[in-house]
Design a protein around this motif. Structure first.
Motif, mmCIF file in Angstrom:
data_model
loop_
_atom_site.group_PDB
_atom_site.id
_atom_site.type_symbol
_atom_site.label_atom_id
_atom_site.label_comp_id
_atom_site.label_asym_id
_atom_site.label_seq_id
_atom_site.Cartn_x
_atom_site.Cartn_y
_atom_site.Cartn_z
ATOM 1 N N ARG A 25 0.885 -1.152 0.000
ATOM 2 C CA ARG A 25 0.000 0.000 0.000
ATOM 3 C C ARG A 25 0.930 1.210 0.000
ATOM 4 O O ARG A 25 1.604 1.481 0.992
ATOM 5 N N THR A 43 -4.670 -2.530 -4.475
ATOM 6 C CA THR A 43 -5.434 -1.348 -4.878
ATOM 7 C C THR A 43 -4.737 -0.619 -6.024
ATOM 8 O O THR A 43 -3.509 -0.611 -6.119
ATOM 9 N N VAL A 193 -10.471 2.438 -6.048
ATOM 10 C CA VAL A 193 -10.400 3.302 -4.870
ATOM 11 C C VAL A 193 -10.834 4.709 -5.253
ATOM 12 O O VAL A 193 -10.446 5.223 -6.297
ATOM 13 N N GLN A 195 -10.632 8.384 -3.379
ATOM 14 C CA GLN A 195 -10.159 9.137 -2.221
ATOM 15 C C GLN A 195 -11.167 10.248 -1.930
ATOM 16 O O GLN A 195 -11.327 11.174 -2.729
ATOM 17 N N LEU A 242 -13.811 1.138 -2.925
ATOM 18 C CA LEU A 242 -13.229 1.304 -1.591
ATOM 19 C C LEU A 242 -12.962 2.789 -1.390
ATOM 20 O O LEU A 242 -12.145 3.384 -2.095
ATOM 21 N N ASP A 244 -11.301 5.748 0.242
ATOM 22 C CA ASP A 244 -10.042 5.939 0.953
ATOM 23 C C ASP A 244 -10.068 7.300 1.645
ATOM 24 O O ASP A 244 -10.121 8.340 0.990
#
Length: 459
Positions: A25, A43, A193, A195, A242, A244
């Motif tokens: 990560r 990811t 992902v 953010q 996902l 973030d």
């Protein structure tokens, strides 16, 4: 030699990479090895996609290569940089920097015209170590800094870039990513992902966020996140998102408004996020479930109240239990993260953590040995107390090179394995997990294979 191309087949003069030094990560806060986690999700490099968007706005053609995710190695990287490439931008982590720098040093020997730029989290020193200075032609800590640095290196000028708040970022250039590579390990769904925020208001001593963001939180507007969601689902056909953020549920009104926006869009997808136990309630979780939330992760950290206080977690056991009960009632899967190995850790505190993990009975567990990340208060503490038993290079949450005041490094490594095996080998837990996946033969088979591999790694 392999020609690097950008959008529309145009030759790229800038290559943005995750280097072939392992699956990490590579965000600024969680610099952990993927294989150290229970759910080994690889990811996509959204930070590289953000940089590509800024370069595109500046009229600079770029390409993105995630070498570990693509299964491409060092020699393939060297073939890629042998062509008419001007800039190589590499994202590194504290644990991989030494190996990443060695690759870049060799790349510059093979291509004498190549300029190499390091993209890394800022540290208290604000620069790479002295031995790295000869490798990198420039260092950036935020994506928006890249176009100006490339311009300066190209022209020999020293123009300062205009700072851009994360809330004003363009959407990441997902068209440059190989989106099909990134999938959930058990369901095999495509994932990506988004953010949604950067920054944290809390002061946990093991986390570099207080140094990185100085207590400030940059929360993207709901409309911007909703636009990116529509792009991911409709244009790229990605069914799992996902989110973030250091704490996705920090702003209750923002979460409720986003859930309403998701429901109004009528898009079919599910999602997960990380949270804190003191930021969720029954009404919020019900709204999140209706909007497609499948799983929430919580940093529980310890089952000992004194440990929680000393690590500045700013929570307590009753709130932890309430959050997990509320998740279960809402039908949202819970993922509990525990951190062991801080200076005060001993056998009694470890036993309390194991007991709490059993009582919470979440759907997923992770036990991480604290990693002394640069910028965290814990790193300074570990150095001053002589708690290091090795260097950071190659280290991860399964074998962090530290000890506590009472337990050696080897004892912490053994304790982590023992805790995970005890948690995942409970008959009731195994039966519950299989029941949840039994209706899908493909998912059921993948779960068995995935589980055996995970156990083999621990044993």
């Amino acid at each position: 030699m392999r020609e690097i191309v950008a959008t529309g087949g145009k030759p790229a003069d800038t290559l943005l990479i995750y280097p072939p030094t392992g699956l990490y990560r590579r965000d600024h806060r969680c610099q952990n090895r993927v294989n150290d986690q229970t759910v080994r999700v690889v990811t996509p490099p959204i930070d590289l996609a953000y940089m590509a968007s800024f370069l595109r706005e500046a009229g600079i053609e770029s390409a993105v290569e995630d070498y570990p995710a693509q299964g491409r190695g060092i020699e393939e990287l060297f073939k890629d940089i042998a062509g008419p490439l001007k800039f190589l931008v590499m994202k590194s982590t504290s644990s991989s920097l030494k190996d990443d720098a060695a690759i870049c040093r060799r790349a510059k020997e093979l291509n004498r015209e190549l300029k190499v730029i390091l993209f890394a989290a800022p540290t208290p020193a604000e620069s790479p170590a002295a031995e790295m200075a000869s490798v990198f032609d420039g260092v950036i800590h935020e994506e928006w800094q890249l176009p100006a640095l490339i311009e300066n290196l190209s022209s020999g000028s020293e123009n300062a870039p205009k700072q851009i708040d994360f809330r004003d970022y363009p959407l990441p250039a997902r068209d440059l990513l190989k989106n099909e590579l990134y999938r959930l390990p058990v369901s095999d769904e495509a994932m990506t992902v988004i953010q949604s925020a950067r920054g944290c208001v809390h002061q946990c001593i093991f986390c570099p966020a207080p140094f990185l963001y100085k207590g400030a939180v940059q929360q993207r507007p709901v409309e911007s996140v909703a636009e990116e969601l529509h792009q991911c689902v409709e244009d790229f056909h990605i069914p799992f998102i996902l989110f973030d953020a250091d704490t996705f549920t920090l702003n209750r009104d923002w979460v409720m408004n986003l859930c309403d926006a998701i429901t109004a869009q009528g898009l079919y997808f599910s999602w997960g996020a990380n949270s804190r136990v003191d930021t969720v309630d029954s009404e919020m979780l019900a709204r999140m479930k209706k909007a497609g939330c499948r799983v929430l992760g919580f940093g529980v950290e310890s089952g000992d109240e004194s440990m929680l206080e000393k690590m500045k977690k700013d929570t307590d056991i009753p709130r932890i239990k309430r959050a997990f009960n509320n998740c279960a009632e809402a039908g949202i899967l819970s993922h509990a993260f525990f951190t062991i190995g801080l200076p005060w850790e001993n056998r009694e505190t470890l036993q309390k953590t194991l007991a709490l993990a059993r009582e919470l009975n979440p759907d997923l567990f992770d036990v991480n040995i604290v990693l002394p990340l640069p910028g965290s208060r814990y790193e300074a503490m570990a150095k001053s107390e002589g708690l290091f038993e090795g260097g950071l290079n190659g280290a991860g949450y399964s074998d962090s090179p530290v000890r506590s005041r009472h337990l050696s490094h080897d004892e912490l490594v053994a304790a982590r394995k023992r805790m995970l095996l005890k948690l995942y080998f409970r008959p009731a837990y195994i039966l519950r997990t299989f029941k949840k996946h039994a209706r899908s033969p493909g998912r059921f088979l993948r779960l068995i294979v995935y589980g055996f591999r995970r156990v083999a790694g621990l044993v």
